[in-house]
Scaffold this motif. Structure first.
Motif, PDB file in Angstrom:
ATOM      1  N   ALA A   2       0.721  -1.233   0.135  1.00  0.00           N
ATOM      2  CA  ALA A   2      -0.005   0.119   0.059  1.00  0.00           C
ATOM      3  C   ALA A   2       0.909   1.121   0.147  1.00  0.00           C
ATOM      4  CB  ALA A   2      -0.847  -0.023   1.160  1.00  0.00           C
ATOM      5  N   ALA A   3       0.407   2.310  -0.585  1.00  0.00           N
ATOM      6  CA  ALA A   3       1.027   3.697  -0.752  1.00  0.00           C
ATOM      7  C   ALA A   3       0.842   4.243   0.631  1.00  0.00           C
ATOM      8  CB  ALA A   3       0.706   4.583  -1.835  1.00  0.00           C
ATOM      9  N   THR A   4       1.565   5.117   1.261  1.00  0.00           N
ATOM     10  CA  THR A   4       1.515   5.954   2.398  1.00  0.00           C
ATOM     11  C   THR A   4       1.630   7.200   2.064  1.00  0.00           C
ATOM     12  OG1 THR A   4       2.249   4.262   3.929  1.00  0.00           O
ATOM     13  CG2 THR A   4       2.229   6.180   4.725  1.00  0.00           C
ATOM     14  N   VAL A   5       0.520   8.209   2.381  1.00  0.00           N
ATOM     15  CA  VAL A   5       0.767   9.430   2.109  1.00  0.00           C
ATOM     16  C   VAL A   5       1.732  10.183   3.074  1.00  0.00           C
ATOM     17  CG1 VAL A   5      -0.645  11.828   2.018  1.00  0.00           C
ATOM     18  CG2 VAL A   5      -1.747   9.615   1.363  1.00  0.00           C
ATOM     19  N   LEU A   6       3.004  10.860   2.544  1.00  0.00           N
ATOM     20  CA  LEU A   6       3.542  11.557   3.325  1.00  0.00           C
ATOM     21  C   LEU A   6       3.306  12.893   3.671  1.00  0.00           C
ATOM     22  CD1 LEU A   6       6.981  10.604   1.317  1.00  0.00           C
ATOM     23  CD2 LEU A   6       6.104   9.746   3.383  1.00  0.00           C
ATOM     24  N   ALA A   7       2.681  13.569   2.733  1.00  0.00           N
ATOM     25  CA  ALA A   7       2.435  15.068   2.833  1.00  0.00           C
ATOM     26  C   ALA A   7       1.451  15.502   1.727  1.00  0.00           C
ATOM     27  CB  ALA A   7       3.584  16.020   2.935  1.00  0.00           C
TER      28      ALA A   7
END
Length: 159
Positions: A2-7
């Motif tokens: 899964a992709a994680t939102v950094l900002a």
């Protein structure tokens, strides 16, 4: 995975295209609806800094950084032209060149473009006329040679 939102960061307008420079320190964007291109610093933690905005012809659709990281082109679909900028990678400054634009044949509709690896050719997608246009340029001034516009066969015309 899964992709994680950094900002998440605001852009100056609704943008049709994003691109980074060779250093990975600057984000370029093009706005179809706002008729502009922007350059923004990429900050620690993935945030995008304050934008420097430049007006273009109608419907800016794409930006492309030259392999030397010293020039930027922007396609103006309904303006029928490419906008040319000198790029300072130390400051993120875009400065229009002289002349600031390269006109395309009427009805081309320049949409996307890509430099070849050597940076002496630009391949341009003409959305409205279904042509691929090859532009040969004089390096390092990013001045396109007159008479060097080569239009390839239309899609579907392959023999």
């Amino acid at each position: 995975g899964a992709a994680t939102v950094l900002a998440e960061s605001a852009l100056p307008a609704s943008m049709a295209h994003l691109n980074t420079d060779a250093s990975g320190r600057w984000l370029f964007s093009a706005s179809y609806g706002a008729h502009l291109v922007a350059v923004q610093p990429l900050l620690a933690g993935g945030l995008v800094g304050t934008a420097s905005v430049h007006a273009t012809g109608p419907n800016a659709h794409c930006t492309q950084v030259h392999p030397s990281n010293q020039w930027v082109l922007a396609a103006s679909l309904d303006g029928g032209q490419l906008h040319r900028y000198r790029f300072d990678a130390a400051t993120g400054t875009l400065e229009p060149t002289e002349p600031p634009t390269v006109p395309m044949p009427q009805g081309t509709g320049p949409r996307h473009l890509r430099f070849n690896r050597a940076g002496d050719r630009v391949y341009l997608l003409g959305e409205l006329d279904a042509f691929a246009v090859a532009l040969i340029q004089k390096v390092p001034q990013l001045v396109f040679q007159s008479g060097q516009l080569a239009r390839e066969r239309r899609l579907g015309d392959v023999q």
